[in-house]
Design an enzyme around this catalytic site. Structure first.
Site, short mmCIF file in Angstrom:
data_model
loop_
_atom_site.label_atom_id
_atom_site.label_comp_id
_atom_site.label_asym_id
_atom_site.label_seq_id
_atom_site.Cartn_x
_atom_site.Cartn_y
_atom_site.Cartn_z
N ASP A 15 0.84 -1.19 0.00
CA ASP A 15 0.00 0.00 0.00
C ASP A 15 0.88 1.25 0.00
O ASP A 15 1.68 1.44 0.92
CB ASP A 15 -0.90 0.04 1.23
N GLY A 41 -3.17 -5.41 0.93
CA GLY A 41 -3.85 -6.45 0.16
C GLY A 41 -4.94 -7.04 1.02
O GLY A 41 -4.73 -7.32 2.21
N ALA A 44 -3.93 -10.41 2.72
CA ALA A 44 -2.93 -10.27 3.77
C ALA A 44 -3.48 -9.49 4.96
O ALA A 44 -3.19 -9.81 6.12
CB ALA A 44 -1.68 -9.59 3.21
N ASN A 45 -4.29 -8.46 4.70
CA ASN A 45 -4.89 -7.70 5.80
C ASN A 45 -5.75 -8.60 6.67
O ASN A 45 -5.69 -8.55 7.91
CB ASN A 45 -5.77 -6.57 5.25
N ASN A 185 -20.63 -5.06 1.12
CA ASN A 185 -21.14 -3.79 1.60
C ASN A 185 -22.30 -3.40 0.69
O ASN A 185 -22.69 -4.16 -0.21
CB ASN A 185 -20.05 -2.72 1.64
N GLU A 224 -23.62 2.76 10.16
CA GLU A 224 -24.90 2.21 10.61
C GLU A 224 -24.78 0.79 11.15
O GLU A 224 -25.77 0.21 11.62
CB GLU A 224 -25.91 2.23 9.47
N GLY A 252 -13.22 -3.06 6.33
CA GLY A 252 -13.89 -4.26 5.85
C GLY A 252 -13.07 -5.51 6.11
O GLY A 252 -13.62 -6.57 6.45
N ASP A 253 -11.76 -5.42 5.97
CA ASP A 253 -10.90 -6.57 6.20
C ASP A 253 -10.93 -7.00 7.66
O ASP A 253 -10.96 -8.20 7.97
CB ASP A 253 -9.46 -6.26 5.77
N ALA A 283 -10.37 -0.93 14.46
CA ALA A 283 -9.41 -0.82 13.36
C ALA A 283 -9.39 0.57 12.74
O ALA A 283 -8.32 1.04 12.30
CB ALA A 283 -9.70 -1.87 12.30
#
EC number: 2.7.1.15
Length: 304
Positions: A15, A41, A44-45, A185, A224, A252-253, A283
């Site tokens: 990143d 990635g 990997a995350n 999502n 939400e 999200g990860d 996070a």
């Protein structure tokens, strides 16, 4: 308590994170005020996030022969993620994600590189590892045929499959039929079903996705919270947490890793979604995807 076994099959990226006060307009050159090179990635995350929670994690993926690839593998090893199944691709550079971070939000462009050299044959080579996993966790930054093959093999081995359908794209029916838990999502849900996922349309969109084959649908809703639908068609909303957001890159990860970890422990779907919400909330309060992943103790201590 025995550590749950999670196999993550997916991407490894470097990143390149650029901080700025706003996003540039088309054709505009502007000055930023910071740059960082961070291991990333989606695959990997999620592997790092699950390992920090206490899971025994094996990463299946591909990197190039360049320095970025070496750094990404080392970063995983530092987090106690097994890397024996991370292949070094001679013909491609390591994947890169260019990330603009502005006022706590982000915009991302991904160059897949070696991630797109991961083939079904590479998954077959990991059959023994997959066969002993509690959860096989997948995303969409590797070829869709490879993801579909991984899900098929995991189900043939009697394993539970969690699919994070990101980046958003249409998915083959066979893949969806081999998924136990799918976690779009709103944007991804809308693309998968071809209908709005906003407001009162959310339940109908989730019901349609469930009808396409996935056994359980969990939709993340940002601030939400999230909502999940069981096989019986019952929709449940789990509220989110109000946090001081620093960086949403790994939100999200972290959610998917928390969900997979909790499910691997045998917790109910509602318990798993609630746990995942706490992991994700923590996070986003830190900069960087992998560096921002919380530990299990931090999640247990979090009261919202």
């Amino acid at each position: 308590m025995k550590a749950p076994k999670i196999v993550v099959i997916g991407s490894l990226n470097m990143d390149i994170v650029i901080e700025a006060d706003r996003y540039p307009q088309q054709g505009e050159t502007m000055l930023g005020h910071g740059i960082r090179f961070l291991p990333g990635g989606k695959g990997a995350n999620q592997a790092v996030a699950a390992a920090r929670l206490g899971a025994a994690v094996t990463m299946v993926g591909a990197v190039g022969t360049d320095g970025f690839g070496q750094e990404l593998v080392k970063a995983l090893q530092t987090e106690n993620v097994g890397t024996d199944a991370v292949r070094v691709a001679e013909q491609a550079a390591t994947g890169v994600a260019s990330i603009y971070v502005c006022q706590g939000d982000n915009s991302i462009v991904v160059l897949p590189g070696a991630n797109h050299t991961l083939l079904p044959a590479d998954i077959d080579a990991c059959r023994e590892v997959i066969a002993t996993a509690d959860i096989v966790l997948l995303q969409m930054e590797i070829p869709v045929d490879t993801v579909a093959h991984a899900a098929r093999l995991a189900k043939a081995c009697g394993r539970t499959v969690v699919l994070n359908p990101a980046p958003a794209q249409k998915l083959p029916d066979e893949l969806l039929r081999n998924v136990d838990y799918i976690t779009p999502n709103r944007t991804e849900l809308a693309l998968l079903t071809g209908r709005s996922a906003e407001g009162g349309e959310l339940e109908a969109a989730m019901r349609e996705l469930a009808g396409m084959g996935a056994r359980h649908v969990i939709t993340t809703l940002g601030a939400e919270g999230s909502a999940f639908m069981t096989q019986e068609g019952t929709l449940t909303h789990v509220p989110g947490y109000v946090m001081e957001v620093v960086d949403t890159t790994g939100a999200g990860d972290s959610f998917n890793a928390g969900l997979a970890y909790s499910l691997a422990l045998g917790q109910s779907l509602e318990e798993a979604v609630s746990f995942a919400a706490k992991v994700s909330a923590l996070a986003v309060t830190r900069f960087g995807a992998q560096p921002g992943m919380p530990t299990l103790q931090e999640v247990l201590d979090f009261n919202g």
